[in-house]
Design a protein around this motif. Structure first.
Motif, PDB file in Angstrom:
ATOM      1  N   LEU A 242      24.634  31.694  27.068  1.00 12.42           N
ATOM      2  CA  LEU A 242      25.136  30.670  26.163  1.00 12.42           C
ATOM      3  C   LEU A 242      26.655  30.572  26.236  1.00 12.42           C
ATOM      4  CD1 LEU A 242      22.902  31.408  23.028  1.00 12.42           C
ATOM      5  CD2 LEU A 242      22.596  29.610  24.745  1.00 12.42           C
ATOM      6  N   LEU A 243      27.323  31.723  26.372  1.00 10.77           N
ATOM      7  CA  LEU A 243      28.781  31.766  26.432  1.00 10.77           C
ATOM      8  C   LEU A 243      29.208  32.122  27.852  1.00 10.77           C
ATOM      9  CD1 LEU A 243      29.485  33.719  23.109  1.00 10.77           C
ATOM     10  CD2 LEU A 243      29.538  31.254  23.478  1.00 10.77           C
ATOM     11  N   LYS A 244      30.068  31.314  28.419  1.00 10.67           N
ATOM     12  CA  LYS A 244      30.536  31.540  29.778  1.00 10.67           C
ATOM     13  C   LYS A 244      31.516  32.702  29.806  1.00 10.67           C
ATOM     14  CE  LYS A 244      32.764  29.229  33.683  1.00 10.67           C
ATOM     15  NZ  LYS A 244      33.434  27.983  34.148  1.00 10.67           N
ATOM     16  N   PRO A 245      31.331  33.686  30.707  1.00 11.25           N
ATOM     17  CA  PRO A 245      32.272  34.816  30.778  1.00 11.25           C
ATOM     18  C   PRO A 245      33.641  34.367  31.281  1.00 11.25           C
ATOM     19  CG  PRO A 245      30.674  34.933  32.557  1.00 11.25           C
ATOM     20  CD  PRO A 245      30.216  33.826  31.654  1.00 11.25           C
ATOM     21  N   LYS A 246      34.651  35.057  30.829  1.00 12.48           N
ATOM     22  CA  LYS A 246      36.034  34.735  31.177  1.00 12.48           C
ATOM     23  C   LYS A 246      36.551  35.739  32.191  1.00 12.48           C
ATOM     24  CE  LYS A 246      40.589  33.906  29.133  1.00 12.48           C
ATOM     25  NZ  LYS A 246      41.380  33.932  27.879  1.00 12.48           N
ATOM     26  N   ARG A 247      37.146  35.241  33.272  1.00 12.38           N
ATOM     27  CA  ARG A 247      37.660  36.123  34.313  1.00 12.38           C
ATOM     28  C   ARG A 247      39.035  36.649  33.925  1.00 12.38           C
ATOM     29  NH1 ARG A 247      38.823  34.343  40.512  1.00 12.38           N
ATOM     30  NH2 ARG A 247      40.569  33.348  39.469  1.00 12.38           N
ATOM     31  N   LYS A 248      39.179  37.971  33.964  1.00  9.60           N
ATOM     32  CA  LYS A 248      40.446  38.617  33.636  1.00  9.60           C
ATOM     33  C   LYS A 248      41.286  38.885  34.885  1.00  9.60           C
ATOM     34  CE  LYS A 248      39.990  38.944  29.176  1.00  9.60           C
ATOM     35  NZ  LYS A 248      40.926  38.284  28.254  1.00  9.60           N
ATOM     36  N   LYS A 249      40.632  39.361  35.961  1.00 11.89           N
ATOM     37  CA  LYS A 249      41.323  39.649  37.216  1.00 11.89           C
ATOM     38  C   LYS A 249      40.499  39.108  38.372  1.00 11.89           C
ATOM     39  CE  LYS A 249      43.625  43.923  35.714  1.00 11.89           C
ATOM     40  NZ  LYS A 249      43.794  45.374  35.986  1.00 11.89           N
ATOM     41  N   ARG A 250      41.171  38.563  39.359  1.00 11.34           N
ATOM     42  CA  ARG A 250      40.465  38.045  40.523  1.00 11.34           C
ATOM     43  C   ARG A 250      40.121  39.186  41.466  1.00 11.34           C
ATOM     44  NH1 ARG A 250      43.650  36.928  45.137  1.00 11.34           N
ATOM     45  NH2 ARG A 250      45.803  37.596  44.923  1.00 11.34           N
ATOM     46  N   ALA A 251      39.153  38.953  42.305  1.00  9.85           N
ATOM     47  CA  ALA A 251      38.710  39.979  43.247  1.00  9.85           C
ATOM     48  C   ALA A 251      39.713  40.130  44.383  1.00  9.85           C
ATOM     49  CB  ALA A 251      37.331  39.621  43.796  1.00  9.85           C
ATOM     50  N   THR A 252      39.897  41.351  44.832  1.00 10.98           N
ATOM     51  CA  THR A 252      40.757  41.664  45.968  1.00 10.98           C
ATOM     52  C   THR A 252      39.919  42.332  47.057  1.00 10.98           C
ATOM     53  OG1 THR A 252      41.358  43.800  45.008  1.00 10.98           O
ATOM     54  CG2 THR A 252      42.767  41.919  44.459  1.00 10.98           C
ATOM     55  N   LYS A 253      40.576  42.709  48.135  1.00 12.69           N
ATOM     56  CA  LYS A 253      39.861  43.351  49.230  1.00 12.69           C
ATOM     57  C   LYS A 253      39.402  44.767  48.868  1.00 12.69           C
ATOM     58  CE  LYS A 253      42.402  40.778  52.754  1.00 12.69           C
ATOM     59  NZ  LYS A 253      43.287  40.864  53.934  1.00 12.69           N
ATOM     60  N   ASP A 254      40.060  45.371  47.884  1.00 13.48           N
ATOM     61  CA  ASP A 254      39.746  46.749  47.517  1.00 13.48           C
ATOM     62  C   ASP A 254      39.065  46.883  46.161  1.00 13.48           C
ATOM     63  OD1 ASP A 254      41.029  47.540  49.869  1.00 13.48           O
ATOM     64  OD2 ASP A 254      42.968  47.654  48.859  1.00 13.48           O
ATOM     65  N   ALA A 255      38.884  45.794  45.430  1.00 14.55           N
ATOM     66  CA  ALA A 255      38.296  45.891  44.089  1.00 14.55           C
ATOM     67  C   ALA A 255      37.604  44.572  43.749  1.00 14.55           C
ATOM     68  CB  ALA A 255      39.371  46.206  43.044  1.00 14.55           C
ATOM     69  N   PRO A 256      36.505  44.635  42.965  1.00 13.43           N
ATOM     70  CA  PRO A 256      35.820  43.401  42.564  1.00 13.43           C
ATOM     71  C   PRO A 256      36.563  42.695  41.422  1.00 13.43           C
ATOM     72  CG  PRO A 256      34.730  45.288  41.613  1.00 13.43           C
ATOM     73  CD  PRO A 256      35.829  45.832  42.483  1.00 13.43           C
ATOM     74  N   ALA A 257      36.117  41.504  41.105  1.00 12.85           N
ATOM     75  CA  ALA A 257      36.707  40.760  39.998  1.00 12.85           C
ATOM     76  C   ALA A 257      36.304  41.386  38.664  1.00 12.85           C
ATOM     77  CB  ALA A 257      36.280  39.299  40.056  1.00 12.85           C
ATOM     78  N   VAL A 258      37.130  41.175  37.651  1.00 15.75           N
ATOM     79  CA  VAL A 258      36.879  41.705  36.314  1.00 15.75           C
ATOM     80  C   VAL A 258      36.620  40.528  35.383  1.00 15.75           C
ATOM     81  CG1 VAL A 258      37.801  43.063  34.401  1.00 15.75           C
ATOM     82  CG2 VAL A 258      38.341  43.702  36.751  1.00 15.75           C
ATOM     83  N   TYR A 259      35.448  40.527  34.733  1.00 20.11           N
ATOM     84  CA  TYR A 259      35.046  39.468  33.803  1.00 20.11           C
ATOM     85  C   TYR A 259      34.841  40.056  32.421  1.00 20.11           C
ATOM     86  CZ  TYR A 259      34.303  36.067  37.545  1.00 20.11           C
ATOM     87  OH  TYR A 259      34.476  35.191  38.593  1.00 20.11           O
ATOM     88  N   GLU A 260      35.113  39.242  31.424  1.00 20.57           N
ATOM     89  CA  GLU A 260      34.850  39.611  30.023  1.00 20.57           C
ATOM     90  C   GLU A 260      33.643  38.821  29.532  1.00 20.57           C
ATOM     91  OE1 GLU A 260      37.001  39.583  25.624  1.00 20.57           O
ATOM     92  OE2 GLU A 260      38.018  38.740  27.363  1.00 20.57           O
ATOM     93  N   PHE A 261      32.568  39.524  29.211  1.00 24.08           N
ATOM     94  CA  PHE A 261      31.338  38.910  28.747  1.00 24.08           C
ATOM     95  C   PHE A 261      31.293  38.968  27.223  1.00 24.08           C
ATOM     96  CE2 PHE A 261      30.493  40.078  33.068  1.00 24.08           C
ATOM     97  CZ  PHE A 261      29.673  39.070  33.556  1.00 24.08           C
ATOM     98  N   LYS A 262      31.066  37.822  26.607  1.00 26.99           N
ATOM     99  CA  LYS A 262      30.947  37.765  25.154  1.00 26.99           C
ATOM    100  C   LYS A 262      29.592  38.328  24.723  1.00 26.99           C
ATOM    101  CE  LYS A 262      34.882  35.640  24.460  1.00 26.99           C
ATOM    102  NZ  LYS A 262      36.002  36.274  23.722  1.00 26.99           N
ATOM    103  N   TYR A 263      29.587  38.972  23.558  1.00 26.09           N
ATOM    104  CA  TYR A 263      28.350  39.559  23.050  1.00 26.09           C
ATOM    105  C   TYR A 263      27.409  38.461  22.611  1.00 26.09           C
ATOM    106  CZ  TYR A 263      25.093  41.939  19.957  1.00 26.09           C
ATOM    107  OH  TYR A 263      23.946  42.394  19.351  1.00 26.09           O
ATOM    108  N   GLU A 264      26.164  38.553  23.037  1.00 24.82           N
ATOM    109  CA  GLU A 264      25.122  37.605  22.638  1.00 24.82           C
ATOM    110  C   GLU A 264      23.970  38.378  21.998  1.00 24.82           C
ATOM    111  OE1 GLU A 264      23.917  35.150  25.832  1.00 24.82           O
ATOM    112  OE2 GLU A 264      25.930  34.446  26.303  1.00 24.82           O
ATOM    113  N   ARG A 265      23.548  37.912  20.862  1.00 21.84           N
ATOM    114  CA  ARG A 265      22.468  38.590  20.160  1.00 21.84           C
ATOM    115  C   ARG A 265      21.156  38.364  20.880  1.00 21.84           C
ATOM    116  NH1 ARG A 265      20.500  37.444  13.916  1.00 21.84           N
ATOM    117  NH2 ARG A 265      18.792  38.972  13.908  1.00 21.84           N
ATOM    118  N   LYS A 266      20.421  39.460  21.092  1.00 20.26           N
ATOM    119  CA  LYS A 266      19.138  39.351  21.751  1.00 20.26           C
ATOM    120  C   LYS A 266      18.061  38.962  20.746  1.00 20.26           C
ATOM    121  CE  LYS A 266      21.089  40.835  25.466  1.00 20.26           C
ATOM    122  NZ  LYS A 266      21.381  39.918  26.584  1.00 20.26           N
ATOM    123  N   LYS A 267      17.099  38.187  21.215  1.00 21.04           N
ATOM    124  CA  LYS A 267      16.031  37.738  20.310  1.00 21.04           C
ATOM    125  C   LYS A 267      15.041  38.875  20.076  1.00 21.04           C
ATOM    126  CE  LYS A 267      16.280  32.889  21.614  1.00 21.04           C
ATOM    127  NZ  LYS A 267      15.553  31.722  22.147  1.00 21.04           N
TER     128      LYS A 267
END
Length: 267
Positions: A242-267
């Motif tokens: 429901l909520l689109k994650p926000k990218r904090k850092k882009r991916a580099t050759k030595d590390a993956p990208a860092v995303y912030e996922f918003k908490y979503e209540r599970k049914k």
């Protein structure tokens, strides 16, 4: 005392705001004073923000330039930042496009097991011989005759190979070793067969090749680890949310990208 009782709020009737009449239930909840207060404060804050932006628009310099002008675009009246593209090596792209997450995880596990087996065989003890260091020897018989400089530091004597081997009680050929340096009395106990120079050279070559293989496998394992993390992020982004994650850092050759996922209540 009686006047205090009359003035006390504990004896007064508690004021309660009326609820929504039954005839107006279809209009929703009746707004209370606390709801009006929140709505008024929010409207006031928005009005002040619009006033500040209006002043900035009036006082804006038409010749002014800043990088945000070319790093953002306007879509449907909303500003959107231009995200920097992720960096990948050719090997990472080839694995990410042709292989799946399970295959990369399996290859990484195989490389980790091979690295562990090689490390158990080599022990990395030869690395100590490549580290430059100094070893100072102090002898009591030189303290009386030795002279001191202005700072009071004892002027030492440089020992040659024979004196140094005699001091360490070992053979002169063992002086280059910093680990596993046997003494003469230990060498006399064991019968060590003499090896030809060709055999020694061949053994050193095999050992060097083993160290090179270990270095390459460690680099390969790190590469597979980065690819595995990037594939996990890619799979997580493909899941419906429901909520689109926000990218904090882009991916580099030595590390993956860092995303912030918003908490979503599970049914």
């Amino acid at each position: 005392m009686s006047s205090w009782k009359k003035a006390s709020k504990s004896n007064q009737k508690v004021h309660r705001e009326r609820h929504q009449p039954e005839s107006r239930e279809h209009l929703g909840l009746l707004e209370k004073k606390k709801d009006y207060r929140k709505r008024a404060r929010d409207a006031e804050r928005k009005a002040k923000t619009l006033q500040i932006l209006h002043k900035r628009a009036i006082n804006r310099n038409p010749d002014e330039f800043y990088h945000h002008m070319i790093r953002s675009k306007l879509h449907d009246g909303e500003h959107h930042e231009d995200e920097e593209k992720d960096e990948h090596t050719k090997e990472q792209l080839a694995l990410m496009e042709t292989q799946d997450l399970k295959y990369v995880g399996m290859k990484r596990t195989m490389e980790a097991k091979k690295i562990k087996r090689l490390q158990s065989q080599l022990h990395m003890i030869d690395f100590a011989n490549t580290v430059p260091n100094k070893h100072l020897f102090f002898d009591d018989k030189y303290n009386d005759d030795a002279s001191s400089d202005e700072e009071g530091v004892l002027k030492g004597k440089v020992l040659n190979d024979l004196d140094l081997a005699e001091r360490l009680e070992t053979h002169p050929s063992m002086l280059d070793r910093k680990t596993n340096r046997p003494r003469l009395k230990d060498l006399e106990k064991f019968h060590i067969p003499e090896l030809r120079p060709e055999e020694i050279k061949k053994a050193n070559l095999l050992k060097q090749q083993a160290y090179q293989e270990l270095t390459k496998r460690i680099e390969r394992e790190k590469e597979l680890s980065v690819v595995q993390q990037k594939l996990e992020i890619k799979r997580a982004l493909q899941q419906p949310r429901l909520l689109k994650p926000k990218r904090k850092k882009r991916a580099t050759k030595d590390a993956p990208a860092v995303y912030e996922f918003k908490y979503e209540r599970k049914k």
